[in-house]
Design an enzyme around this catalytic site. Structure first.
Site, PDB file in Angstrom:
ATOM      1  N   ARG A  35     -30.916  -7.836  33.981  1.00  0.00           N
ATOM      2  CA  ARG A  35     -31.380  -6.837  33.012  1.00  0.00           C
ATOM      3  C   ARG A  35     -32.749  -7.244  32.457  1.00  0.00           C
ATOM      4  O   ARG A  35     -33.771  -6.653  32.812  1.00  0.00           O
ATOM      5  CB  ARG A  35     -30.339  -6.691  31.866  1.00  0.00           C
ATOM      6  CG  ARG A  35     -30.513  -5.437  31.018  1.00  0.00           C
ATOM      7  CD  ARG A  35     -31.600  -5.540  29.978  1.00  0.00           C
ATOM      8  NE  ARG A  35     -31.329  -6.614  29.012  1.00  0.00           N
ATOM      9  CZ  ARG A  35     -32.220  -7.018  28.127  1.00  0.00           C
ATOM     10  NH1 ARG A  35     -33.403  -6.452  28.058  1.00  0.00           N
ATOM     11  NH2 ARG A  35     -31.931  -8.011  27.297  1.00  0.00           N
ATOM     12  N   ASP A  36     -32.774  -8.262  31.645  1.00  0.00           N
ATOM     13  CA  ASP A  36     -34.011  -8.692  30.989  1.00  0.00           C
ATOM     14  C   ASP A  36     -35.062  -9.092  32.030  1.00  0.00           C
ATOM     15  O   ASP A  36     -36.249  -8.770  31.891  1.00  0.00           O
ATOM     16  CB  ASP A  36     -33.675  -9.883  30.075  1.00  0.00           C
ATOM     17  CG  ASP A  36     -34.781 -10.237  29.101  1.00  0.00           C
ATOM     18  OD1 ASP A  36     -35.947  -9.979  29.403  1.00  0.00           O
ATOM     19  OD2 ASP A  36     -34.467 -10.811  28.040  1.00  0.00           O
TER      20      ASP A  36
ATOM     21  N   HIS B 147     -36.662 -17.698  24.172  1.00  0.00           N
ATOM     22  CA  HIS B 147     -37.656 -17.646  25.248  1.00  0.00           C
ATOM     23  C   HIS B 147     -38.423 -18.955  25.330  1.00  0.00           C
ATOM     24  O   HIS B 147     -38.484 -19.722  24.373  1.00  0.00           O
ATOM     25  CB  HIS B 147     -38.615 -16.482  25.008  1.00  0.00           C
ATOM     26  CG  HIS B 147     -38.050 -15.148  25.406  1.00  0.00           C
ATOM     27  ND1 HIS B 147     -38.828 -14.036  25.575  1.00  0.00           N
ATOM     28  CD2 HIS B 147     -36.786 -14.755  25.669  1.00  0.00           C
ATOM     29  CE1 HIS B 147     -38.060 -13.015  25.934  1.00  0.00           C
ATOM     30  NE2 HIS B 147     -36.818 -13.419  25.983  1.00  0.00           N
TER      31      HIS B 147
ATOM     32  N   HIS C 117     -30.756 -15.794  21.964  1.00  0.00           N
ATOM     33  CA  HIS C 117     -31.547 -15.318  23.109  1.00  0.00           C
ATOM     34  C   HIS C 117     -32.958 -15.847  22.894  1.00  0.00           C
ATOM     35  O   HIS C 117     -33.731 -15.264  22.137  1.00  0.00           O
ATOM     36  CB  HIS C 117     -31.513 -13.788  23.153  1.00  0.00           C
ATOM     37  CG  HIS C 117     -32.273 -13.202  24.298  1.00  0.00           C
ATOM     38  ND1 HIS C 117     -31.659 -12.577  25.347  1.00  0.00           N
ATOM     39  CD2 HIS C 117     -33.599 -13.150  24.561  1.00  0.00           C
ATOM     40  CE1 HIS C 117     -32.566 -12.161  26.210  1.00  0.00           C
ATOM     41  NE2 HIS C 117     -33.769 -12.493  25.753  1.00  0.00           N
TER      42      HIS C 117
ATOM     43  N   ASN D  17     -37.928 -15.871  29.569  1.00  0.00           N
ATOM     44  CA  ASN D  17     -36.579 -16.287  29.194  1.00  0.00           C
ATOM     45  C   ASN D  17     -36.329 -17.761  29.490  1.00  0.00           C
ATOM     46  O   ASN D  17     -36.863 -18.320  30.447  1.00  0.00           O
ATOM     47  CB  ASN D  17     -35.561 -15.455  29.964  1.00  0.00           C
ATOM     48  CG  ASN D  17     -35.481 -14.043  29.434  1.00  0.00           C
ATOM     49  OD1 ASN D  17     -35.154 -13.833  28.280  1.00  0.00           O
ATOM     50  ND2 ASN D  17     -35.815 -13.072  30.268  1.00  0.00           N
TER      51      ASN D  17
ATOM     52  N   CYS E 159     -41.240 -11.670  29.396  1.00  0.00           N
ATOM     53  CA  CYS E 159     -42.574 -11.704  28.820  1.00  0.00           C
ATOM     54  C   CYS E 159     -43.524 -10.758  29.560  1.00  0.00           C
ATOM     55  O   CYS E 159     -44.472 -11.206  30.196  1.00  0.00           O
ATOM     56  CB  CYS E 159     -43.118 -13.122  28.837  1.00  0.00           C
ATOM     57  SG  CYS E 159     -44.400 -13.361  27.609  1.00  0.00           S
TER      58      CYS E 159
HETATM   59 ZN    ZN Z   1     -35.428 -12.148  26.881  1.00  0.00          ZN
END
Ligand code: ZN
Length: 318
Positions: free
Chosen positions: A32-33, A228, A226, A268, A259
């Site tokens: 997803r991310d 980064h 979550h 991430n 990003c």
């Molecule tokens: Zn993220």
């Protein structure tokens, strides 16, 4: 902690030994991310093979996509099919991101185990990202919770609170506003509220302080970290969150995504690095690091040429 365990053992001397549950839950967000942050669209067959490889590594939670219009994110056009594939694999929780009621309806129809809704701590980011104020987003969350209660009461709703540690649009995000929004969302009926360092601005002292403040306000509804790695503090920030009791961590295989506004910068936290850190500390993740690293091949096959991150992957793996 040790004394509590000892007391529990004395209270139930003949309790059967259960298999050790992972001490931390690693929630993989790459499909997803990660995928929403890269330009290329991964073909569905490659996505499914990648998800199979992630499952085989022992991961027990995964966010497989976003229920958003395909014209907004063509990478997610096949999300319903991806969900149906992932939920057929045993022993893990399959999540999808839903920005609104319509997305939640489609996600529940596809059979997701858990919904995650993005909500920005920064008003400027909220307006830019979902074109809604924070208060309007709380109202959307109430609608999604009402839908969940009506049609799928067993499906938890989690919030990923983006820009909780700072925002590139408005700069600092006051702790008080993060706590205020967490309280509003808890009252709206969500099950968990995680804090996201969307822009990679967090530091370990801030991570400790903010998770402690949010936990003081909403207790067990405090959800995942979550974090980064944009500025290299990803693992330090995860460790800081762990220190104050966080036990669920989002991460992305190869650090994919996270990003979109800084090409070439890692985003991430890298799942492989995070699993390595916790296992080295003696904290069980339930994930087989060798199989996890092997899953990179499936990711590379689906996204040839995309930069992947991670430290010293070959050390001790021969
Ligand atoms: Zn993220």
């Amino acid at each position: 902690m040790m004394n509590e365990n000892r007391d529990a053992m004395h209270a139930h001397p003949k309790a059967p030994a259960l298999p050790a549950a992972p001490a931390v839950l690693i929630s993989e967000v790459g499909p997803r991310d990660g995928l929403q942050s890269v330009r290329a669209v991964m073909p569905t067959a490659h996505k499914l093979a990648w998800i199979d490889a992630l499952h085989a590594s022992g991961l027990r939670e995964i966010e497989v996509g976003s229920f958003v219009p395909a014209r907004t994110l063509p990478q997610m056009a096949d999300v319903a099919e991806v969900v149906r594939h992932a939920i057929a694999l045993p022993g893990w929780t399959v999540m999808a991101l839903v920005p609104n009621l319509r997305g939640a309806q489609a996600a529940l129809q596809a059979g997701v185990h858990k919904l995650t809704i993005p909500a920005s701590a920064s008003e400027a980011h909220s307006l830019a990202n979902v074109r809604r104020s924070r208060a309007e987003m709380v109202a959307v969350v109430r609608e999604v919770v009402a839908l969940r209660d009506a049609v799928a009461p067993g499906v938890p709703v989690e919030i990923g609170m983006s820009t909780a540690f700072g925002c590139t649009l408005q700069g600092a995000v006051p702790d008080d506003e993060v706590v205020w929004l967490a309280e509003q969302l808890a009252q709206a009926g969500v099950d968990e509220i995680g804090l996201s360092d969307t822009t990679g601005m967090a530091n370990p002292v801030q991570v400790r302080r903010l998770f402690q403040r949010v936990r003081a306000a909403i207790g067990d509804k405090t959800g995942s970290a979550h974090l980064h790695n944009t500025r290299g503090l990803g693992l330090a920030n995860c460790l800081a969150a762990w220190d104050v009791g966080v036990r669920t961590f989002d991460a992305s295989l190869g650090g994919l995504g996270g990003c979109p506004y800084a090409p070439g910068a890692s985003g991430n936290v890298v799942t492989e690095d995070l699993v390595f850190m916790f296992e080295a500390m003696g904290v069980a993740t339930g994930v087989d690091l060798g199989r996890l690293i092997a899953a990179r091949e499936a990711l590379k096959a689906g996204l040839p040429g995309e930069a992947l991150y991670g430290f010293n992957l070959s050390f001790g793996m021969a």
